[in-house]
Design an enzyme around this catalytic site. Structure first.
Site, PDB file in Angstrom:
ATOM      1  N   ASP A   1     -10.132   2.679   2.146  1.00 54.13           N
ATOM      2  CA  ASP A   1     -10.241   1.951   3.373  1.00 54.13           C
ATOM      3  C   ASP A   1     -10.608   3.187   4.187  1.00 54.13           C
ATOM      4  O   ASP A   1     -11.686   2.793   5.103  1.00 54.13           O
ATOM      5  CB  ASP A   1      -8.551   1.577   3.997  1.00 54.13           C
ATOM      6  CG  ASP A   1      -8.158   0.564   3.180  1.00 54.13           C
ATOM      7  OD1 ASP A   1      -8.986  -0.286   2.659  1.00 54.13           O
ATOM      8  OD2 ASP A   1      -6.995   0.385   3.091  1.00 54.13           O
TER       9      ASP A   1
ATOM     10  N   LYS B   1       0.779  -1.198  -0.090  1.00 53.82           N
ATOM     11  CA  LYS B   1       0.038  -0.252   0.026  1.00 53.82           C
ATOM     12  C   LYS B   1       0.908   1.261   0.103  1.00 53.82           C
ATOM     13  O   LYS B   1       0.365   2.284  -0.488  1.00 53.82           O
ATOM     14  CB  LYS B   1      -1.119   0.008   1.382  1.00 53.82           C
ATOM     15  CG  LYS B   1      -2.013  -1.095   1.045  1.00 53.82           C
ATOM     16  CD  LYS B   1      -3.024  -0.874   2.388  1.00 53.82           C
ATOM     17  CE  LYS B   1      -4.240  -2.145   1.991  1.00 53.82           C
ATOM     18  NZ  LYS B   1      -5.267  -1.824   3.085  1.00 53.82           N
TER      19      LYS B   1
END
Ligand code: ATR
Length: 301
Positions: free
Chosen positions: A106, A70
């Protein structure tokens, strides 16, 4: 049907075997009438650059990025959303003319999942358990969406303090205070939203909770566990036993996917399509439940 006009979206991560993202995106594509397929790809750490450039060269419409890439993908993007840049992690890449632009759904996914449960972090007093990758995203959510105060409780105080320092600095407000796992005993209030962001309680360790003391659970009005395997964690059971409301992390996963899908396709997903998708995800996790024997690092996606 896959034909010459089918667009492809991909997940890049390691491991990817247990991901629910194909269920989310292939279901949404079908329901929304978008000619698109979503496929997971296993990518080794040293090949992140080639993977991003390859995805671009192959005309992929969009990409999800999961653990452990990420942050590693960021240098290979043509742009990055302000909030994702602040967090220092992206999970969604959107194709632009110049290259991929990175976003972090997220955080917005957790925000939408909490809203769907009737919870707004704005003005809330929050206890956040954990200081790993999942808890860090929740800490940013609380700081950036106006939580009144966040008590970040972690086994390693040093790690908790590092996350609190980073988030307070980047969010430009000093709202996160790190404490040890028994820090709740010093708190003056008795009504907290608790976000469970540790890995304790993940299948197959379904009989464990990071805090077991019933005294703690008397402070919890709502307990949101970021874990969704198992669907009913020990933490959730303890919250309910003390009279609080408890939710698992499956809706966060759903909404981070819905937000990515919306960014890629420009479609606004209808509530009934998100609900249908959620039911499909539940079916898959129920089927998988018996076979999950160890924690997968990609658990929080
Ligand atoms: P993730 O990316 O899924 O959040 P992680 O980065 O490995 O996973 O973080 C795991 C979190 O669970 C950490 O907050 C960890 O606490 P430490 O920072 O002290 O290691 C917490 N954790 C894991 N096992 C634990 C245990 N047995 N008791 C208490 N906390 C635990």
């Amino acid at each position: 049907m896959i034909d010459g006009k089918t667009r492809t979206c991909a997940l890049l991560g390691n491991p990817v075997e247990h991901t629910l993202s194909p269920v989310i995106h292939n279901t949404l594509a079908k329901r929304c009438g978008i000619n698109m397929v979503y496929v997971p790809f296993l990518v080794e750490g040293e090949q992140v650059r080639q993977a991003v450039e390859g995805a671009w060269a192959l005309n992929l419409l969009g990409v999800n990025v999961t653990v452990p890439h990420k942050s590693a993908v960021i240098p290979f993007l043509s742009g990055i959303d302000r909030e994702a840049s602040c967090i220092g992690a992206v999970n969604t890449l959107v194709r632009t003319e110049q290259g991929f632009c990175g976003y972090n759904t997220d955080l917005s996914g957790l925000y939408r999942a909490l809203l769907a449960e009737g919870i707004s972090v704005s003005g809330e007093e929050v206890i956040l358990l954990g200081a790993g990758g999942a808890a860090r995203a929740a800490a940013f959510l609380c700081a950036l969406r106006g939580a009144k105060q966040v008590y970040l409780l972690n086994r390693s105080l040093e790690k908790g303090e590092a996350v609190a320092r980073e988030v307070n600095e980047k969010a430009g407000r000093c709202c996160i205070r790190a404490m040890g796992l028994d820090g709740w005993k010093q708190l003056a209030g008795d009504q907290y939203l608790v976000i469970q962001g540790t890995s304790v309680g993940l299948a197959p360790h379904t009989e464990e909770a990071v805090i077991e003391d019933p005294g703690f659970y008397r402070l919890v009005h709502t307990g949101y566990d970021l874990i969704y395997r198992p669907a009913d964690t020990k933490f959730m059971r303890l919250v309910r036993a003390a009279g609080g409301k408890a939710c698992n992390g499956l809706k966060m996963l759903l909404f981070q996917g819905v937000e990515a899908f919306e960014l890629w396709t420009g479609v606004s997903v209808r509530e009934e399509d998100a609900d249908f998708c959620y039911e499909q995800m539940k079916k898959v996790t129920d089927q998988q439940a018996w076979s999950v024997t160890k924690k997968e690092p990609g658990e929080h996606e």
